[in-house]
Design a protein around this motif. Structure first.
Motif, short mmCIF file in Angstrom:
data_model
loop_
_atom_site.label_atom_id
_atom_site.label_comp_id
_atom_site.label_asym_id
_atom_site.label_seq_id
_atom_site.Cartn_x
_atom_site.Cartn_y
_atom_site.Cartn_z
N LYS A 497 0.82 -1.21 0.00
CA LYS A 497 0.00 0.00 0.00
C LYS A 497 0.86 1.25 0.00
CE LYS A 497 -2.47 0.62 3.67
NZ LYS A 497 -3.58 0.50 4.66
N SER A 498 1.98 1.25 0.75
CA SER A 498 2.87 2.42 0.80
C SER A 498 4.28 1.95 1.15
CB SER A 498 2.37 3.44 1.85
OG SER A 498 2.40 2.86 3.14
N PHE A 499 5.25 2.81 0.83
CA PHE A 499 6.63 2.46 1.16
C PHE A 499 7.43 3.75 1.27
CE2 PHE A 499 7.13 3.16 -3.33
CZ PHE A 499 8.43 3.62 -3.48
N GLU A 500 8.64 3.62 1.86
CA GLU A 500 9.63 4.70 1.90
C GLU A 500 10.99 4.07 1.69
OE1 GLU A 500 10.95 8.51 4.62
OE2 GLU A 500 10.35 6.66 5.62
N LEU A 501 11.76 4.61 0.70
CA LEU A 501 13.12 4.14 0.43
C LEU A 501 14.09 5.24 0.84
CD1 LEU A 501 15.16 2.15 -0.86
CD2 LEU A 501 14.78 3.35 -3.06
N LEU A 502 15.07 4.86 1.68
CA LEU A 502 16.12 5.77 2.13
C LEU A 502 17.45 5.20 1.71
CD1 LEU A 502 14.76 6.25 5.78
CD2 LEU A 502 14.38 7.78 3.82
N VAL A 503 18.33 6.05 1.05
CA VAL A 503 19.65 5.60 0.60
C VAL A 503 20.70 6.46 1.31
CG1 VAL A 503 21.18 5.22 -1.35
CG2 VAL A 503 18.68 4.91 -1.63
N PHE A 504 21.73 5.83 1.89
CA PHE A 504 22.78 6.53 2.64
C PHE A 504 24.14 6.20 2.04
CE2 PHE A 504 19.26 5.42 5.41
CZ PHE A 504 18.97 6.60 6.06
N ASP A 505 25.06 7.23 2.11
CA ASP A 505 26.43 6.92 1.67
C ASP A 505 27.16 6.27 2.83
OD1 ASP A 505 27.13 8.90 3.47
OD2 ASP A 505 27.63 10.40 1.94
N ARG A 506 28.47 5.99 2.63
CA ARG A 506 29.22 5.21 3.62
C ARG A 506 29.40 5.98 4.95
NH1 ARG A 506 31.83 0.77 1.45
NH2 ARG A 506 33.35 0.77 3.15
N SER A 507 29.23 7.32 4.84
CA SER A 507 29.37 8.12 6.07
C SER A 507 28.05 8.22 6.82
CB SER A 507 29.88 9.53 5.71
OG SER A 507 28.91 10.21 4.94
N GLY A 508 26.98 7.69 6.22
CA GLY A 508 25.67 7.73 6.86
C GLY A 508 24.82 8.89 6.47
N GLU A 509 25.28 9.69 5.50
CA GLU A 509 24.49 10.82 5.07
C GLU A 509 23.40 10.34 4.11
OE1 GLU A 509 24.99 15.30 3.13
OE2 GLU A 509 26.73 13.95 3.24
N LEU A 510 22.18 10.87 4.29
CA LEU A 510 21.07 10.52 3.42
C LEU A 510 21.26 11.17 2.06
CD1 LEU A 510 18.22 9.22 3.13
CD2 LEU A 510 17.27 11.40 3.91
N VAL A 511 21.35 10.40 1.00
CA VAL A 511 21.60 10.95 -0.34
C VAL A 511 20.38 10.84 -1.25
CG1 VAL A 511 24.08 10.50 -0.20
CG2 VAL A 511 22.54 8.76 -1.17
N PHE A 512 19.39 10.00 -0.87
CA PHE A 512 18.17 9.87 -1.71
C PHE A 512 17.04 9.34 -0.84
CE2 PHE A 512 15.28 7.46 -4.52
CZ PHE A 512 14.90 8.48 -5.38
N GLN A 513 15.81 9.88 -1.13
CA GLN A 513 14.63 9.45 -0.40
C GLN A 513 13.43 9.55 -1.33
OE1 GLN A 513 13.73 11.96 2.97
NE2 GLN A 513 12.17 10.54 3.77
N THR A 514 12.54 8.52 -1.32
CA THR A 514 11.33 8.56 -2.16
C THR A 514 10.24 7.68 -1.55
OG1 THR A 514 10.43 8.25 -4.40
CG2 THR A 514 12.04 6.62 -3.62
N THR A 515 9.00 8.04 -1.83
CA THR A 515 7.83 7.21 -1.50
C THR A 515 7.02 6.90 -2.77
OG1 THR A 515 6.51 9.18 -1.05
CG2 THR A 515 7.63 8.14 0.83
N ASP A 516 7.62 7.22 -3.91
CA ASP A 516 6.96 7.02 -5.21
C ASP A 516 7.77 6.01 -6.01
OD1 ASP A 516 5.72 7.13 -7.64
OD2 ASP A 516 6.07 9.28 -7.97
N LYS A 517 7.11 4.89 -6.36
CA LYS A 517 7.87 3.84 -7.06
C LYS A 517 8.26 4.25 -8.48
CE LYS A 517 3.88 1.26 -8.87
NZ LYS A 517 3.22 -0.05 -8.93
N ASP A 518 7.64 5.28 -8.98
CA ASP A 518 8.03 5.77 -10.31
C ASP A 518 9.18 6.77 -10.23
OD1 ASP A 518 6.06 4.30 -11.67
OD2 ASP A 518 4.54 5.83 -11.26
N ASN A 519 9.53 7.17 -9.01
CA ASN A 519 10.62 8.14 -8.82
C ASN A 519 11.87 7.37 -8.43
OD1 ASN A 519 12.15 10.44 -8.35
ND2 ASN A 519 11.38 10.69 -6.26
N GLY A 520 12.84 7.29 -9.36
CA GLY A 520 14.06 6.54 -9.10
C GLY A 520 15.26 7.44 -8.87
N TRP A 521 16.30 6.90 -8.23
CA TRP A 521 17.53 7.67 -7.97
C TRP A 521 18.43 7.54 -9.18
CZ3 TRP A 521 22.32 5.98 -4.81
CH2 TRP A 521 23.17 7.07 -4.62
N ASP A 522 18.95 8.70 -9.66
CA ASP A 522 19.82 8.73 -10.84
C ASP A 522 21.30 8.78 -10.48
OD1 ASP A 522 20.11 11.24 -9.83
OD2 ASP A 522 19.38 12.29 -11.62
N GLY A 523 21.64 8.58 -9.18
CA GLY A 523 23.04 8.52 -8.77
C GLY A 523 23.66 9.88 -8.49
#
Length: 559
Positions: A497-523
């Motif tokens: 029904k819903s989700f949240e994706l959080l991406v962190f670098d090696r230092s622990g800093e948040l570099v990407f966040q989304t709740t939309d499956k059509d919204n992808g991270w481009d690096g």
């Protein structure tokens, strides 16, 4: 329930008991007419396997061929080629042109005959032999023969010829008169005919039946040999047609309880003199007295005689059958258990009581009932007299046991399914060890059940599959290099029904966040392209059924 049926009259049919009135009257008439037409002792049936060539081949026979002086020089049959010397002929055969088109090549009333020899010349000779163990059931050997011999007028011992020999197990003629017959081509043979084709004279004998009494040889093995020879001087032919059978050397008495007459029949192949003075093969005795003895002296064409007798007694038929119960739709085996005190039972008519067509001339049939219930099964038997007897028995057919689960079942982790094997009143055995009609089970497994009642068994198997209610995941790597393949890191799956994706670098800093499956991270991060490396992610959310999900792991960014 027994019903006697021993006459073919209209009056007797009207007197059938009530339990038989369910059978269509016209069909009963037809049964009786057919029975009467096909009744009576049939001596053409052979009690020696394939002695009458009923298999359409020479099974159980031995063949030989050679020349005038040694007809058995070679073992085997010559059945093919331009001049076959051992030939099976199927009824109706043809007319033999060497016999002025007056001799049929298959004996009257027979399905097959054999031709021994041919109209080729060259001093050829051929032999057919039949070997049998003589028993009280086959101590009458009946042979039918027809002979065609060209008559060139040579010396008698050079002429085409035909020989019949009956030898005991020691290889000796069991009787020089009754067990031996020899004839050579000559004019004026009693009972023979002459024909005058272009090339000379042919003498021929029409089909002749001979009965051979082997009762003194019971327990011994005997061999009957037939031999044909061309003339010794190589220019003229000789051949014969044959058909043989075995029977019991006895008088056949037809005496049904409802009749006031008896028919006594002697075996074929003889001339006859009865104790009554009659000279026919069969006699009829009106108002017979049970216990009276009738006798007949049989004389073969070679002069051999034997006297046989029979005590007049009625034929007692007792129809009966058994069956192995089966469920509806499953063939029920029926077995005839009828008995008779004399003669033979040679006809059966079954009515299975469910409106299906009668089954005739099948002693042990099978029949499947479409629906469960109780049916009155009738068996009518006919003897060779012909006499009749009928029995009616009820048979109960239970419902068919049948179980079918259908397609595989997919279960969410931790849930169960209820399985019902149906067929109330049956017994059950499940792969789980349970013995009830209905079970509740779950987990990834194969479930089978065996269902039984008193007569039938059915089984089925079903596969249970476990799966999570929702499936949510992310790739383990992506390559945002602009080549159109795997350029974005996206969430994929179903059932959530819903989700949240959080991406962190090696230092622990948040570099990407989304709740939309059509919204992808481009690096990229803050407008800058991230270099090759490993990033951590957290994926959390809610399934469609309200259950939460949580997942974390690593993502590799490739260039």
């Amino acid at each position: 329930m027994k019903t006697g049926l021993n006459s073919l009259t209209y009056r007797n049919i009207l007197m059938l008991p009530d339990n038989m009135k369910r059978i269509n009257f016209t069909r009963w008439i037809l049964i009786l007419i057919l029975s009467a037409c096909s009744g009576g002792m049939i001596y053409g049936q052979s009690y020696c396997p394939n002695s009458n060539f009923s298999a359409g081949n020479f099974t159980n026979w031995e063949g030989f061929y050679g020349d005038f002086f040694n007809p058995s020089l070679y073992t085997g049959f010559i059945t093919t080629g331009s001049n076959p010397r051992h030939v099976i002929i199927k009824s109706p055969g043809t007319l033999d042109h060497h016999a002025c088109d007056s001799l049929r090549t298959v004996a009257p009333g027979e399905a097959y005959s054999a031709r021994l020899g041919n109209d080729n010349v060259g001093a050829e000779a051929e032999v057919l032999t039949y070997t049998m163990l003589v028993t009280p059931e086959n101590n009458l050997f009946i042979y039918k023969y027809a002979v065609v011999l060209e008559d060139p007028g040579h010396d008698p011992d050079h002429q085409p010829s035909f020989t019949i020999e009956v030898k005991n197990q020691a290889g000796q003629l069991f009787d020089p008169q009754c067990g031996y017959y020899y004839v050579y081509a000559q004019p004026g043979l009693p009972g023979w005919h002459s024909c005058y084709p272009k090339n000379g004279t042919v003498v021929w004998k029409d089909w002749t039946t001979v009965g051979l009494d082997l009762s003194t040889l019971v327990g011994e093995t005997v061999t009957i040999s037939f031999t044909t020879r061309d003339c010794e001087e190589t220019g003229h032919f000789g051949y014969a047609y044959l058909c043989t059978s075995c029977a019991k050397l006895q008088l056949t008495v037809g005496f049904c309880m409802a009749n006031n007459l008896v028919t006594a029949t002697a075996p074929p192949g003889f001339s006859y003199l009865w104790s009554t003075g009659d000279t026919t093969q069969s006699i009829t005795v009106v108002n017979p007295v049970p216990g009276t003895v009738e006798s007949c002296t049989l004389t073969a064409v070679n002069g051999c005689q034997v006297t046989i007798e029979a005590t007049i007694q009625p034929t007692v038929l007792s129809s009966d059958f058994s069956f192995e119960p089966r469920c509806a739709e499953v063939p029920v085996p029926f077995s005839d258990k009828s008995t008779i005190n004399q003669n033979t039972i040679d006809g059966w008519v079954w009515d299975f009581g469910d409106g299906s067509p009668f089954v005739s001339n099948d002693q042990n049939p099978q029949h499947a009932y479409a629906t469960p219930g109780t049916y009155d099964v009738s068996l009518i038997i006919r003897s060779s007299d012909p006499c009749f007897d009928t029995i009616v028995k009820p048979i109960t057919i239970p419902p068919l046991v049948y179980v079918k689960f259908g397609d595989d079942v997919y279960l969410k982790y931790g849930t169960t399914v209820t399985l019902d094997a149906g067929n109330p009143g049956a017994t059950y055995l499940w792969s789980t060890g349970e013995t009830s009609q209905v079970i509740t089970t779950g987990g990834e497994q194969t479930v089978w059940v065996v269902v039984r009642n008193d007569y039938c068994t059915s089984s089925d198997t079903i596969l249970l599959h476990e799966y999570p209610m929702c499936i949510v995941d992310v790739p383990t790597a992506f390559s945002p290099n602009g080549d159109g393949q795997n350029d974005l890191l996206k969430v994929y799956g179903s059932g959530f029904k819903s989700f949240e994706l959080l991406v962190f670098d090696r230092s622990g800093e948040l570099v990407f966040q989304t709740t939309d499956k059509d919204n992808g991270w481009d690096g990229t991060f803050k407008g800058h392209t991230m270099g090759l490396g490993v990033f951590n992610y957290i994926l959390r959310g809610t399934c469609s059924d309200g259950d939460p999900f949580f997942k974390k792991g690593n993502i590799t960014l490739l260039r």
